[in-house]
Design a protein around this motif. Structure first.
Motif, PDB file in Angstrom:
ATOM      1  N   LEU A   1       0.719  -1.097  -0.077  1.00 44.36           N
ATOM      2  CA  LEU A   1       0.016   0.096   0.019  1.00 44.36           C
ATOM      3  C   LEU A   1       0.895   1.282   0.128  1.00 44.36           C
ATOM      4  O   LEU A   1       0.505   2.300  -0.648  1.00 44.36           O
ATOM      5  CB  LEU A   1      -0.969   0.001   1.282  1.00 44.36           C
ATOM      6  CG  LEU A   1      -1.925   1.131   1.208  1.00 44.36           C
ATOM      7  CD1 LEU A   1      -2.692   1.369   0.423  1.00 44.36           C
ATOM      8  CD2 LEU A   1      -2.708   1.173   2.662  1.00 44.36           C
ATOM      9  N   GLY A   2       1.947   1.249   0.841  1.00 45.10           N
ATOM     10  CA  GLY A   2       2.877   2.511   0.687  1.00 45.10           C
ATOM     11  C   GLY A   2       3.565   2.434  -0.670  1.00 45.10           C
ATOM     12  O   GLY A   2       3.527   3.812  -1.092  1.00 45.10           O
ATOM     13  N   ASP A   3       3.878   1.509  -1.329  1.00 43.63           N
ATOM     14  CA  ASP A   3       4.580   1.615  -2.410  1.00 43.63           C
ATOM     15  C   ASP A   3       3.497   2.346  -3.607  1.00 43.63           C
ATOM     16  O   ASP A   3       3.637   3.067  -4.486  1.00 43.63           O
ATOM     17  CB  ASP A   3       5.033   0.159  -3.164  1.00 43.63           C
ATOM     18  CG  ASP A   3       6.219  -0.359  -2.240  1.00 43.63           C
ATOM     19  OD1 ASP A   3       6.751   0.408  -1.437  1.00 43.63           O
ATOM     20  OD2 ASP A   3       6.378  -1.505  -2.380  1.00 43.63           O
ATOM     21  N   VAL A   4       2.299   1.857  -3.547  1.00 42.51           N
ATOM     22  CA  VAL A   4       1.166   2.260  -4.487  1.00 42.51           C
ATOM     23  C   VAL A   4       0.757   3.660  -4.299  1.00 42.51           C
ATOM     24  O   VAL A   4       0.736   4.592  -5.009  1.00 42.51           O
ATOM     25  CB  VAL A   4      -0.089   1.099  -4.320  1.00 42.51           C
ATOM     26  CG1 VAL A   4      -1.126   1.985  -5.055  1.00 42.51           C
ATOM     27  CG2 VAL A   4      -0.031   0.005  -4.851  1.00 42.51           C
ATOM     28  N   THR A   5       0.963   4.055  -3.007  1.00 43.98           N
ATOM     29  CA  THR A   5       0.456   5.355  -2.568  1.00 43.98           C
ATOM     30  C   THR A   5       1.725   6.204  -3.207  1.00 43.98           C
ATOM     31  O   THR A   5       1.366   7.385  -3.468  1.00 43.98           O
ATOM     32  CB  THR A   5       0.404   5.486  -1.066  1.00 43.98           C
ATOM     33  OG1 THR A   5      -0.595   4.507  -0.619  1.00 43.98           O
ATOM     34  CG2 THR A   5       0.080   6.975  -0.614  1.00 43.98           C
ATOM     35  N   GLN A   6       2.769   5.955  -2.902  1.00 43.97           N
ATOM     36  CA  GLN A   6       4.017   6.612  -3.525  1.00 43.97           C
ATOM     37  C   GLN A   6       3.861   6.770  -4.935  1.00 43.97           C
ATOM     38  O   GLN A   6       4.247   8.151  -5.609  1.00 43.97           O
ATOM     39  CB  GLN A   6       5.305   5.926  -2.977  1.00 43.97           C
ATOM     40  CG  GLN A   6       6.472   6.901  -3.376  1.00 43.97           C
ATOM     41  CD  GLN A   6       7.711   6.180  -2.767  1.00 43.97           C
ATOM     42  OE1 GLN A   6       7.858   4.948  -2.612  1.00 43.97           O
ATOM     43  NE2 GLN A   6       9.034   6.845  -2.910  1.00 43.97           N
ATOM     44  N   LYS A   7       3.615   5.650  -5.530  1.00 44.56           N
ATOM     45  CA  LYS A   7       3.636   5.953  -7.074  1.00 44.56           C
ATOM     46  C   LYS A   7       2.537   6.706  -7.369  1.00 44.56           C
ATOM     47  O   LYS A   7       2.340   7.520  -8.584  1.00 44.56           O
ATOM     48  CB  LYS A   7       3.211   4.245  -7.651  1.00 44.56           C
ATOM     49  CG  LYS A   7       4.472   3.545  -7.702  1.00 44.56           C
ATOM     50  CD  LYS A   7       4.110   2.205  -8.308  1.00 44.56           C
ATOM     51  CE  LYS A   7       5.426   1.336  -8.259  1.00 44.56           C
ATOM     52  NZ  LYS A   7       5.003  -0.132  -8.887  1.00 44.56           N
ATOM     53  N   PHE A   8       1.223   6.739  -6.786  1.00 43.04           N
ATOM     54  CA  PHE A   8       0.226   7.655  -7.131  1.00 43.04           C
ATOM     55  C   PHE A   8       0.456   8.854  -6.815  1.00 43.04           C
ATOM     56  O   PHE A   8       0.132   9.728  -7.661  1.00 43.04           O
ATOM     57  CB  PHE A   8      -1.138   7.285  -6.166  1.00 43.04           C
ATOM     58  CG  PHE A   8      -2.080   8.116  -6.411  1.00 43.04           C
ATOM     59  CD1 PHE A   8      -2.970   8.046  -7.432  1.00 43.04           C
ATOM     60  CD2 PHE A   8      -2.419   9.225  -5.561  1.00 43.04           C
ATOM     61  CE1 PHE A   8      -4.090   8.879  -7.532  1.00 43.04           C
ATOM     62  CE2 PHE A   8      -3.516   9.986  -5.726  1.00 43.04           C
ATOM     63  CZ  PHE A   8      -4.326  10.038  -6.855  1.00 43.04           C
ATOM     64  N   GLY A   9       1.364   9.127  -5.972  1.00 48.50           N
ATOM     65  CA  GLY A   9       1.791  10.645  -5.721  1.00 48.50           C
ATOM     66  C   GLY A   9       2.381  11.067  -6.797  1.00 48.50           C
ATOM     67  O   GLY A   9       2.262  12.184  -7.225  1.00 48.50           O
ATOM     68  N   LYS A  10       3.514  10.394  -7.358  1.00 49.22           N
ATOM     69  CA  LYS A  10       4.319  10.708  -8.281  1.00 49.22           C
ATOM     70  C   LYS A  10       3.643  10.969  -9.803  1.00 49.22           C
ATOM     71  O   LYS A  10       3.605  11.797 -10.317  1.00 49.22           O
ATOM     72  CB  LYS A  10       5.286   9.595  -8.438  1.00 49.22           C
ATOM     73  CG  LYS A  10       6.363   9.656  -7.706  1.00 49.22           C
ATOM     74  CD  LYS A  10       7.601   8.617  -7.834  1.00 49.22           C
ATOM     75  CE  LYS A  10       8.651   8.616  -6.922  1.00 49.22           C
ATOM     76  NZ  LYS A  10       9.334   6.961  -7.074  1.00 49.22           N
ATOM     77  N   VAL A  11       2.392   9.984 -10.078  1.00 51.86           N
ATOM     78  CA  VAL A  11       1.543  10.251 -11.324  1.00 51.86           C
ATOM     79  C   VAL A  11       0.783  11.422 -11.039  1.00 51.86           C
ATOM     80  O   VAL A  11       0.751  12.199 -12.049  1.00 51.86           O
ATOM     81  CB  VAL A  11       0.957   9.049 -11.326  1.00 51.86           C
ATOM     82  CG1 VAL A  11      -0.265   9.000 -12.518  1.00 51.86           C
ATOM     83  CG2 VAL A  11       1.845   7.879 -11.847  1.00 51.86           C
ATOM     84  N   ALA A  12       0.462  11.762  -9.955  1.00 51.86           N
ATOM     85  CA  ALA A  12      -0.345  13.023  -9.653  1.00 51.86           C
ATOM     86  C   ALA A  12       0.399  14.055  -9.920  1.00 51.86           C
ATOM     87  O   ALA A  12      -0.170  15.310 -10.497  1.00 51.86           O
ATOM     88  CB  ALA A  12      -1.101  12.956  -8.339  1.00 51.86           C
ATOM     89  N   ALA A  13       1.457  14.078  -9.453  1.00 53.23           N
ATOM     90  CA  ALA A  13       2.337  15.327  -9.566  1.00 53.23           C
ATOM     91  C   ALA A  13       2.654  15.567 -11.015  1.00 53.23           C
ATOM     92  O   ALA A  13       2.609  16.701 -11.549  1.00 53.23           O
ATOM     93  CB  ALA A  13       3.729  15.128  -8.740  1.00 53.23           C
ATOM     94  N   GLU A  14       3.041  14.405 -11.914  1.00 53.34           N
ATOM     95  CA  GLU A  14       3.131  14.574 -13.288  1.00 53.34           C
ATOM     96  C   GLU A  14       1.975  14.811 -14.070  1.00 53.34           C
ATOM     97  O   GLU A  14       2.162  15.745 -14.891  1.00 53.34           O
ATOM     98  CB  GLU A  14       3.802  13.184 -13.808  1.00 53.34           C
ATOM     99  CG  GLU A  14       4.123  13.114 -15.236  1.00 53.34           C
ATOM    100  CD  GLU A  14       4.780  11.900 -15.425  1.00 53.34           C
ATOM    101  OE1 GLU A  14       4.990  11.692 -16.803  1.00 53.34           O
ATOM    102  OE2 GLU A  14       5.029  10.786 -14.687  1.00 53.34           O
TER     103      GLU A  14
END
Length: 66
Positions: free
Chosen positions: A32-45
């Motif tokens: 869940l932490g990994d997915v949340t981190q990836k989501f944050g990166k995608v949202a910023a992009e």
């Protein structure tokens, strides 16, 4: 105590079941932490790309979430 493994049940002691559940819980928390981190990166992009598109096309473009 019955413990589900795939489509079948295995008899394990209470301590074994608790140990397995704790391990699975830790794995899922990490996942869940990994997915949340990836989501944050995608949202910023997406925000950067959205800014670039609005700069190019102005108000002729609508990219807001519904």
């Amino acid at each position: 105590m019955p413990y589900a493994v795939g489509d079948c049940f295995v008899r394990l002691t209470g301590d074994e079941v608790e140990s397995r559940l704790d391990k699975l819980q830790e794995e899922k928390k990490k996942e869940l932490g990994d997915v949340t981190q990836k989501f944050g990166k995608v949202a910023a992009e997406m925000e950067v790309l959205k800014g670039s598109l609005y700069a190019t096309f102005g108000n002729a473009l609508y990219l807001e979430e519904e």
